[in-house]
Design a protein around this motif. Structure first.
Motif, PDB file in Angstrom:
ATOM      1  N   ILE A 175      -3.203  -3.590   9.937  1.00  0.00           N
ATOM      2  CA  ILE A 175      -4.472  -3.046   9.431  1.00  0.00           C
ATOM      3  C   ILE A 175      -4.589  -1.574   9.803  1.00  0.00           C
ATOM      4  O   ILE A 175      -4.969  -0.726   8.979  1.00  0.00           O
ATOM      5  CB  ILE A 175      -5.663  -3.851   9.985  1.00  0.00           C
ATOM      6  CG1 ILE A 175      -5.614  -5.294   9.474  1.00  0.00           C
ATOM      7  CG2 ILE A 175      -6.981  -3.196   9.599  1.00  0.00           C
ATOM      8  CD1 ILE A 175      -6.678  -6.193  10.056  1.00  0.00           C
ATOM      9  N   VAL A 176      -4.266  -1.247  11.056  1.00  0.00           N
ATOM     10  CA  VAL A 176      -4.340   0.143  11.511  1.00  0.00           C
ATOM     11  C   VAL A 176      -3.368   1.012  10.719  1.00  0.00           C
ATOM     12  O   VAL A 176      -3.697   2.145  10.312  1.00  0.00           O
ATOM     13  CB  VAL A 176      -4.054   0.213  13.027  1.00  0.00           C
ATOM     14  CG1 VAL A 176      -3.931   1.663  13.491  1.00  0.00           C
ATOM     15  CG2 VAL A 176      -5.157  -0.492  13.806  1.00  0.00           C
ATOM     16  N   ARG A 177      -2.171   0.506  10.467  1.00  0.00           N
ATOM     17  CA  ARG A 177      -1.196   1.278   9.696  1.00  0.00           C
ATOM     18  C   ARG A 177      -1.666   1.505   8.263  1.00  0.00           C
ATOM     19  O   ARG A 177      -1.481   2.596   7.696  1.00  0.00           O
ATOM     20  CB  ARG A 177       0.140   0.551   9.711  1.00  0.00           C
ATOM     21  CG  ARG A 177       0.836   0.546  11.068  1.00  0.00           C
ATOM     22  CD  ARG A 177       2.116  -0.271  11.027  1.00  0.00           C
ATOM     23  NE  ARG A 177       2.766  -0.258  12.340  1.00  0.00           N
ATOM     24  CZ  ARG A 177       3.876  -0.972  12.618  1.00  0.00           C
ATOM     25  NH1 ARG A 177       4.419  -1.734  11.681  1.00  0.00           N
ATOM     26  NH2 ARG A 177       4.413  -0.924  13.827  1.00  0.00           N
ATOM     27  N   VAL A 198       0.837  -1.205   0.000  1.00  0.00           N
ATOM     28  CA  VAL A 198       0.000   0.000   0.000  1.00  0.00           C
ATOM     29  C   VAL A 198       0.866   1.247   0.000  1.00  0.00           C
ATOM     30  O   VAL A 198       0.581   2.235  -0.700  1.00  0.00           O
ATOM     31  CB  VAL A 198      -0.952  -0.017   1.218  1.00  0.00           C
ATOM     32  CG1 VAL A 198      -1.607   1.336   1.413  1.00  0.00           C
ATOM     33  CG2 VAL A 198      -2.011  -1.100   1.045  1.00  0.00           C
ATOM     34  N   GLU A 199       1.936   1.215   0.759  1.00  0.00           N
ATOM     35  CA  GLU A 199       2.828   2.375   0.818  1.00  0.00           C
ATOM     36  C   GLU A 199       3.435   2.652  -0.554  1.00  0.00           C
ATOM     37  O   GLU A 199       3.539   3.826  -0.988  1.00  0.00           O
ATOM     38  CB  GLU A 199       3.914   2.122   1.855  1.00  0.00           C
ATOM     39  CG  GLU A 199       4.809   3.328   2.109  1.00  0.00           C
ATOM     40  CD  GLU A 199       5.812   3.061   3.220  1.00  0.00           C
ATOM     41  OE1 GLU A 199       6.559   3.984   3.577  1.00  0.00           O
ATOM     42  OE2 GLU A 199       5.828   1.927   3.741  1.00  0.00           O
ATOM     43  N   ARG A 200       3.849   1.580  -1.276  1.00  0.00           N
ATOM     44  CA  ARG A 200       4.428   1.757  -2.609  1.00  0.00           C
ATOM     45  C   ARG A 200       3.383   2.254  -3.612  1.00  0.00           C
ATOM     46  O   ARG A 200       3.647   3.138  -4.425  1.00  0.00           O
ATOM     47  CB  ARG A 200       5.039   0.442  -3.094  1.00  0.00           C
ATOM     48  CG  ARG A 200       6.290   0.030  -2.346  1.00  0.00           C
ATOM     49  CD  ARG A 200       7.047  -1.053  -3.124  1.00  0.00           C
ATOM     50  NE  ARG A 200       6.216  -2.215  -3.367  1.00  0.00           N
ATOM     51  CZ  ARG A 200       6.139  -3.265  -2.553  1.00  0.00           C
ATOM     52  NH1 ARG A 200       6.841  -3.297  -1.433  1.00  0.00           N
ATOM     53  NH2 ARG A 200       5.373  -4.289  -2.849  1.00  0.00           N
ATOM     54  N   LYS A 227      -2.454   5.212   6.455  1.00  0.00           N
ATOM     55  CA  LYS A 227      -1.818   5.657   5.222  1.00  0.00           C
ATOM     56  C   LYS A 227      -2.869   6.015   4.171  1.00  0.00           C
ATOM     57  O   LYS A 227      -2.709   6.986   3.407  1.00  0.00           O
ATOM     58  CB  LYS A 227      -0.875   4.573   4.694  1.00  0.00           C
ATOM     59  CG  LYS A 227       0.399   4.419   5.515  1.00  0.00           C
ATOM     60  CD  LYS A 227       1.262   3.286   4.972  1.00  0.00           C
ATOM     61  CE  LYS A 227       2.654   3.264   5.613  1.00  0.00           C
ATOM     62  NZ  LYS A 227       2.651   3.170   7.075  1.00  0.00           N
ATOM     63  N   ILE A 228      -3.953   5.246   4.106  1.00  0.00           N
ATOM     64  CA  ILE A 228      -5.002   5.524   3.133  1.00  0.00           C
ATOM     65  C   ILE A 228      -5.677   6.858   3.425  1.00  0.00           C
ATOM     66  O   ILE A 228      -5.993   7.639   2.511  1.00  0.00           O
ATOM     67  CB  ILE A 228      -6.037   4.384   3.109  1.00  0.00           C
ATOM     68  CG1 ILE A 228      -5.395   3.086   2.582  1.00  0.00           C
ATOM     69  CG2 ILE A 228      -7.254   4.756   2.287  1.00  0.00           C
ATOM     70  CD1 ILE A 228      -4.992   3.158   1.123  1.00  0.00           C
ATOM     71  N   ALA A 282       2.788   0.663  20.709  1.00  0.00           N
ATOM     72  CA  ALA A 282       2.828   1.147  19.329  1.00  0.00           C
ATOM     73  C   ALA A 282       1.450   1.045  18.682  1.00  0.00           C
ATOM     74  O   ALA A 282       0.980   1.985  18.018  1.00  0.00           O
ATOM     75  CB  ALA A 282       3.855   0.347  18.526  1.00  0.00           C
ATOM     76  N   LEU A 283       0.788  -0.090  18.867  1.00  0.00           N
ATOM     77  CA  LEU A 283      -0.559  -0.254  18.323  1.00  0.00           C
ATOM     78  C   LEU A 283      -1.524   0.743  18.951  1.00  0.00           C
ATOM     79  O   LEU A 283      -2.370   1.335  18.268  1.00  0.00           O
ATOM     80  CB  LEU A 283      -1.031  -1.691  18.557  1.00  0.00           C
ATOM     81  CG  LEU A 283      -2.489  -1.978  18.202  1.00  0.00           C
ATOM     82  CD1 LEU A 283      -2.734  -1.751  16.716  1.00  0.00           C
ATOM     83  CD2 LEU A 283      -2.870  -3.409  18.603  1.00  0.00           C
TER      84      LEU A 283
END
Length: 835
Positions: free
Chosen positions: A99-101, A62-64, A105-106, A139-140
């Motif tokens: 999933i949270v990350r 997703v980041e790419r 990003k989205i 972190a989560l």
């Protein structure tokens, strides 16, 4: 070995290959390839250990794709995440972090379609996420709160493009509702999530309409799982408010006591920071929504938290009377007067004490009770803002007391509330100022207005099962006597009738009359030709006697004026209506005592020349009322004849209506009246009342006439005053308690019912033990003979017969078995054989 590292490792990893083939390769394809996606979900669900690698790979992809602007790939990635959540929800904690990350990003892309799809994914994620790892995985936890904060910012998104604004707000509120319904919301970081969600909801509720508009409670049901945006439908403003209201309702309905208290603190903090206190309609509407949503056992927290907010300032300072406290009091008013919202667990007297204390402290600042708005602003409504604040606080507190009394939480609650305020009247004090310099007249006036609101609250009770607490609200005429305000609760305050301040006397008399009228049962005073007795309890008798003695002292006060005369007439009428014939009989000697005080000059025309005429008019007007109340035409004709004679001779003053408020002493300004020459004849009055008020047992009315002719203060009157009514019924013998036989069976067989029990007496007990069967038969004959000889009309012999019969029956139940070889007896005990 080199091929296992770097980008080439994905070439050999199976999970990466399975994910990669899910993306479409042909133009025009939308969404993931179904067969490959099914195989991927099967692979992940059968090998939960691989979920961590799957999540990590999806995040990097997703980041790419975001960096290269591949919108379609990101859409497919979100669909893959949704499918994995639904198929592997039991192992969701293994890849929830990724999933949270991905969602974070989205949301940063600011693409409305991707954000809508991310919200849909978040809704599914919240449906399965239990929050067990929140607070443990720091972190989560941090990333989840960041995600929640981004959705919260969407709730209040603003842009020149109205359509985009509504879509962003719609996405944000869908996510807020998903977060609130999730089990993760009540996890270890509940307070942090609450700080994010509540302000976002409140801003939407406040901004959705003007302060004068009330929130609508019936929103219907909005499904957050299916997006309006994806269907191409327009988003309306009402949908935003509906979602905000529904989410707020869900939040408070699922919260326990600590959570409700924390959320209410945020509500008050939000109103303070955004200055949303005035006008109070909008914040009141939000609190009403919360009241309707919160669990019944936690509703009282709205009262305690609001009172705590009111205690943060100093009520004796002028700055306390501001928009904030006026709005808080309005909130109390609406919560305490809410219909179908019982405040289970509320401490009635503690709330009453807090309200009364606050009211008294604020009066130190205003120097008046601001229960009405001043007349100078009625024409154009241009009231001073400070005056509006004072009115909102004072009127709100008074109405809150009425709302507290309108809900019945326990038996005798109204008596406790009235007794608390009666004690606050300080009847025995001689001080002119109390509570730090407050005039005693203003202080007592305030207490009496509080009492009026409690009495009126009982009057306004309605009979409706769906608008009630416990057993429902009922009109006073249909309420049991235990649920009404008892007249005896006012006994401690009767001394105010002899108070030196006329305003206090009038205020107290008005409050007392109002209470008596409200608690008067709607019944005919004469039933089946005989009067109905309503004065039953000793406390009510003591109350009536106390009022009667206070009246004699009251009329002799030097400043007894026209309003006192009207108040006296109203009290006598109210007592008659409330207690019926019992008070009527007690009041006749009192009224003739007042007339004799006018005749012998005890009541003088100083300083008001009309004082004797007013008091004499009270006596005639009261007997006129009695004649109408019991339908005694002869008495009505006689009293009206006396009134007409006095009117012709300028000896009459009207006391049945109150005099003008601005002219209490109009008698002094009027012309001097002539001397009273026509008085009531006691024989005529007694002759008219005797046939109507006599009891069924008093055939000739001798007992009644002895009471009506008794002089006030005489020994005969005192004996009647101290006695209580004990009337014997015709079937009193049937109601006397009798000794029952606990050994008898309620269902006897036919054989047992025909079998005659043998009686055993004390004198033949020795023979009965030695030869029980023979002696029992003889005893039966002698017992029947003795019982027939003892049936005399005397009360003593009747009791003896009952007692002997019961004892004989009891002894007969022994029913000893006869034995031919038994030689033991009282004179030949068995222990002699042991030697």
């Amino acid at each position: 070995m080199v091929s296992c590292f770097g980008p080439l490792c994905t070439h050999y990893a199976k999970h990466a290959q399975l994910i990669k083939i899910c993306y479409p390769t042909k133009e025009g394809e939308k969404g993931p390839r179904s067969s490959e996606l099914s195989y991927l979900t099967f692979y992940a669900s059968s090998r939960p250990a691989k979920l961590t690698k799957v999540g990590s790979y999806l995040e990097k992809k997703v980041e790419r794709d975001i960096a290269k602007g591949r919108k379609q790939n990101n859409q497919v990635s979100l669909h893959i995440v949704k499918a994995l959540i639904q198929s592997c929800h039991r192992d969701l904690n293994l890849f929830s972090k990724w999933i949270v990350r991905i969602l974070n990003k989205i949301l940063d892309t600011r693409d409305i379609e991707l954000e809508d799809l991310a919200c849909e994914t978040f809704v599914i994620f919240c449906n399965y996420h239990d929050g067990s790892t929140l607070g443990i995985d720091t972190a989560l936890t941090k990333e989840y709160e960041q995600l929640l904060g981004k959705f919260a910012n969407f709730c209040n998104y603003t842009n020149t493009d109205e359509d985009l604004t509504l879509k962003m707000q719609y996405i944000g509120h869908r996510a807020m509702q998903a977060a609130v319904t999730s089990n993760a919301f009540h996890g270890p970081d509940f307070k942090a999530q609450l700080d994010i969600v509540v302000p976002a909801l409140l801003k939407s509720l406040i901004a959705s309409g003007g302060a004068e508009n009330r929130l609508e409670k019936n929103y219907g049901s909005i499904d957050i799982k299916q997006s309006i945006i994806s269907r191409g439908e327009p988003v309306e403003v009402t949908a935003i408010e509906a979602l905000a209201g529904q989410t707020t309702s869900i939040l408070f309905s699922k919260s326990n006591g600590a959570a409700v208290r924390a959320a209410l603190g945020l509500v008050f903090q939000f109103a303070e920071s955004t200055e949303q206190w005035w006008p109070p309609d909008r914040i009141i509407s939000i609190l009403e929504l919360i009241l309707d949503s919160v669990q019944a056992q936690y509703r009282y927290l709205l009262i305690s938290e609001t009172l705590q907010q009111l205690q943060t300032g100093d009520p004796t300072k002028p700055t306390y009377l501001n928009s904030r406290n006026a709005s808080l009091v309005s909130i109390l008013d609406n919560v305490l007067n809410a219909i179908n919202a019982p405040l289970l667990g509320v401490s009635v007297l503690e709330v009453l004490n807090s309200l009364f204390t606050l009211l008294i402290k604020t009066i130190h600042v205003t120097t008046i009770l601001r229960d009405t708005l001043p007349a100078e602003g009625e024409q154009d409504g241009s009231y001073n803002q400070q005056v509006l604040y004072e009115y909102a606080i004072h009127k709100g507190i008074l109405h809150s007391m009425g709302g507290l009394a309108a809900q019945q939480y326990y038996q005798n609650q109204l008596d406790d509330m009235v007794g608390y305020l009666i004690a606050k009247l300080r009847t025995s004090t001689a001080l002119e100022k109390v509570d730090g310099g407050l005039p005693i007249t203003l202080y007592r006036h305030t207490v009496l207005v509080c009492l009026d609101n409690i009495v009126l609250a009982q009057k306004s009770l309605i009979s409706s099962s769906d608008k009630s607490i416990n057993s429902g609200r009922r009109p006073p005429s249909d309420m049991p006597l235990d649920d009404r305000i008892s007249a005896s609760s006012w006994t401690a305050g009767i001394g105010l009738l002899t108070e030196k301040h006329p305003e206090t006397r009038s205020d107290f008399g008005h409050s007392l009359v109002q209470c008596l009228d409200v608690t008067t049962p709607i019944q005919e005073p004469i039933v089946n030709g005989h009067p109905l007795h309503l004065l039953h309890t000793h406390s009510d008798i003591l109350f009536v006697n106390t009022v009667s003695h206070a009246i004699v002292e009251w009329v002799q006060l030097s400043n007894f004026d026209s309003r006192d005369a009207h108040t006296l007439y109203s009290i006598l009428c109210a007592l008659t209506h409330r207690f019926g014939v019992d008070v009527t009989i007690k009041t006749v000697p009192l009224v003739f005592k007042l007339q004799s005080m006018v005749q012998d000059g005890t009541i003088k025309g100083q300083p008001f020349p009309g004082r004797p005429h007013e008091l004499a008019a009270v006596t005639v007007a009261w007997f006129t009322m009695v004649g109408k109340f019991y339908s005694v035409d002869t008495l009505i004709e006689y009293t009206e004849h006396i009134q007409q004679e006095r009117e012709r001779s300028n000896q009459w003053y009207e006391v049945t209506v109150p005099p003008p408020d601005n002219n209490r002493e109009f008698m002094e300004q009027s012309s001097h009246p002539t001397v009273i020459t026509s008085f009531l004849d006691r024989h005529v009055v007694v002759e008219a009342l005797s046939p109507i008020l006599r009891d069924q047992q008093d055939t000739h009315g001798l007992q009644l006439e002895s009471k009506l002719y008794a002089e006030w203060g005489s020994e005969a009157f005192l004996s009647h005053e101290q006695s209580t009514r004990i009337r014997a019924s015709d079937d009193i013998n049937e109601r006397k308690p009798r000794l029952s036989n606990p050994w008898s069976s309620p269902e006897l067989s036919k054989h047992d019912s025909l079998k005659k029990k043998d009686s055993i007496k004390v004198e033949n007990l020795k023979e009965a033990l030695t030869q029980p069967q023979q002696k029992a038969e003889n005893s039966s004959v002698s017992d029947s003979t003795s019982n027939s000889m003892q049936n005399t009309p005397s009360r003593k012999s009747s009791i003896n017969v009952i007692r002997k019969t019961d004892i004989n029956t009891l002894l007969t139940e022994l029913d000893l078995e006869p034995t031919a070889q038994n030689t033991q007896s009282l004179v030949n005990p068995p222990y002699k054989e042991w030697k």
